[in-house]
Design a protein around this motif. Structure first.
Motif, PDB file in Angstrom:
ATOM      1  N   PHE A  16      -7.452  -3.308  -7.700  1.00 38.16           N
ATOM      2  CA  PHE A  16      -6.150  -3.218  -7.043  1.00 38.16           C
ATOM      3  C   PHE A  16      -5.670  -1.753  -6.957  1.00 38.16           C
ATOM      4  O   PHE A  16      -5.159  -1.309  -5.926  1.00 38.16           O
ATOM      5  N   ILE A  20      -4.701   0.168  -3.444  1.00 38.68           N
ATOM      6  CA  ILE A  20      -3.390   0.682  -3.030  1.00 38.68           C
ATOM      7  C   ILE A  20      -3.239   2.198  -3.111  1.00 38.68           C
ATOM      8  O   ILE A  20      -2.394   2.775  -2.440  1.00 38.68           O
ATOM      9  N   LEU A  56       2.848  -8.802  -9.830  1.00 38.24           N
ATOM     10  CA  LEU A  56       2.522  -7.619  -9.025  1.00 38.24           C
ATOM     11  C   LEU A  56       2.125  -8.002  -7.588  1.00 38.24           C
ATOM     12  O   LEU A  56       2.521  -7.347  -6.619  1.00 38.24           O
ATOM     13  N   ASP A  60       6.685  -6.091  -3.867  1.00 34.10           N
ATOM     14  CA  ASP A  60       6.424  -4.726  -3.394  1.00 34.10           C
ATOM     15  C   ASP A  60       7.079  -3.660  -4.275  1.00 34.10           C
ATOM     16  O   ASP A  60       6.527  -2.578  -4.472  1.00 34.10           O
ATOM     17  N   GLU A  62       7.688  -3.882  -7.460  1.00 31.87           N
ATOM     18  CA  GLU A  62       6.875  -3.766  -8.682  1.00 31.87           C
ATOM     19  C   GLU A  62       5.604  -2.964  -8.389  1.00 31.87           C
ATOM     20  O   GLU A  62       5.131  -2.209  -9.236  1.00 31.87           O
ATOM     21  N   GLN A  63       5.079  -3.095  -7.181  1.00 28.84           N
ATOM     22  CA  GLN A  63       3.851  -2.350  -6.840  1.00 28.84           C
ATOM     23  C   GLN A  63       4.095  -0.844  -6.877  1.00 28.84           C
ATOM     24  O   GLN A  63       3.265  -0.074  -7.334  1.00 28.84           O
ATOM     25  N   GLN A  64       5.267  -0.396  -6.375  1.00 30.24           N
ATOM     26  CA  GLN A  64       5.579   1.039  -6.439  1.00 30.24           C
ATOM     27  C   GLN A  64       5.749   1.461  -7.898  1.00 30.24           C
ATOM     28  O   GLN A  64       5.268   2.510  -8.318  1.00 30.24           O
TER      29      GLN A  64
END
Ligand SMILES: C[S@@+](CC[C@H](N)C(=O)[O-])C[C@H]1O[C@@H](n2cnc3c(N)ncnc32)[C@H](O)[C@@H]1O
Length: 265
Positions: A16, A20, A56, A60, A62-64
């Motif tokens: 992952f 990203i 996650l 979105d 949480e992804q940052q």
């Protein structure tokens, strides 16, 4: 009892992270990832890393936050001092027009402010202006760079003449810190950019680009993509600077080496 990151979970996170950010997380970084993500498990009150991965995938924001946690942002003022001498003696000394610089993985801004001090000193008497674009994939470090408030432990890295001229001592709640003067800050622009993605068409071209101590986190094909992407924003006679432990040998010919760590188109 703390949760343990299993090998399978680590693999899932590695894939992952690569997807990203492009970052190639080495197998020996498992403990580091486990400890960096432990606070997110505590925040959500989770008993294992797979449950965090499920969150996650759906969030979105949480992804940052995840990117902000996993990136390594180590930096310092005037890191690799000879690059700032090169800026002064080759770029600024020959400048006939306003100068544009890009700190392309700027972290908390130490690199960009070091360049700004050198530019301000060299250009203000000649009535030339400078602009420094600061970008990073990590939004937290960009916020810090934008504020320009640093703990006093960084002071020893900055030459006295710049400290006196461009840094203000923090008082009251800012005791133990120093802040960069607004006359310097007004020349800096900040934006979040992932250097593996297409770059904004409105960025313009640069006389000098710092791309330092960032390529080490990528494998060869990603390094090539990043360097070619970033170099597309270099002026014809512009310079690309990389970190002392990095090389573009066998990576790309889109720029040619002038001396170790210094490239031109
Ligand atoms: C070790 S710091 C280097 C800071 C500074 N250039 C220096 O040399 O002191 C590496 C920076 O690269 C950023 N970074 C990692 N992957 C990135 C990507 N795909 N796009 C943009 N920035 C990235 C990280 O967030 C981190 O702030």
């Amino acid at each position: 009892m703390y949760a343990k990151l299993t090998d399978k979970e680590f693999e899932t996170f590695r894939e992952f992270i690569k997807k990203i950010s492009g970052i190639h997380m080495k197998p020996e970084k498992k403990i580091l990832i486990e400890s960096r993500l432990a606070k997110r498990l505590r925040y959500y009150n989770l008993s294992n890393y797979s449950a965090y991965f499920d969150i996650l995938m759906k969030d979105d924001v949480e992804q940052q936050m995840f990117i902000d946690i996993i990136t390594t942002n180590e930096t310092s003022f005037f890191r690799e001092h000879h690059h700032f001498e090169f800026l002064r003696d080759h770029v600024l000394a020959n400048a006939r027009d306003n100068v544009r610089i890009w700190s392309a993985a700027c972290s908390i801004g130490a690199e960009a402010y070091s360049a700004a001090f050198v530019c301000d000193e060299a250009l203000s008497a000649r009535h030339l202006r400078y602009e420094i674009v600061c970008s990073d994939i990590n939004t937290e470090v960009i916020k810090t760079a934008q504020i320009g408030l640093y703990p006093e432990k960084f002071i020893s890295q900055i030459p006295q003449k710049y400290l006196k001229k461009y840094c203000l001592k923090g008082k009251g709640k800012y005791e133990g810190h120093f802040i960069i003067d607004d006359k310097i800050k007004q020349n800096l622009l900040f934006r979040r950019l992932n250097l593996l993605e297409p770059l904004p068409s409105d960025m313009g071209q640069f006389d000098l680009i710092f791309l330092r101590n960032m390529l080490i986190y990528f494998d060869a094909s990603e390094k090539r993509k990043i360097v070619e992407n970033v170099s597309s924003k270099l002026k014809k006679d512009g310079y690309l600077l990389i970190g002392h432990s990095e090389t573009l040998f066998n990576i790309t010919n889109c720029v040619k080496q002038l001396k170790p760590t210094i490239y031109t188109k």
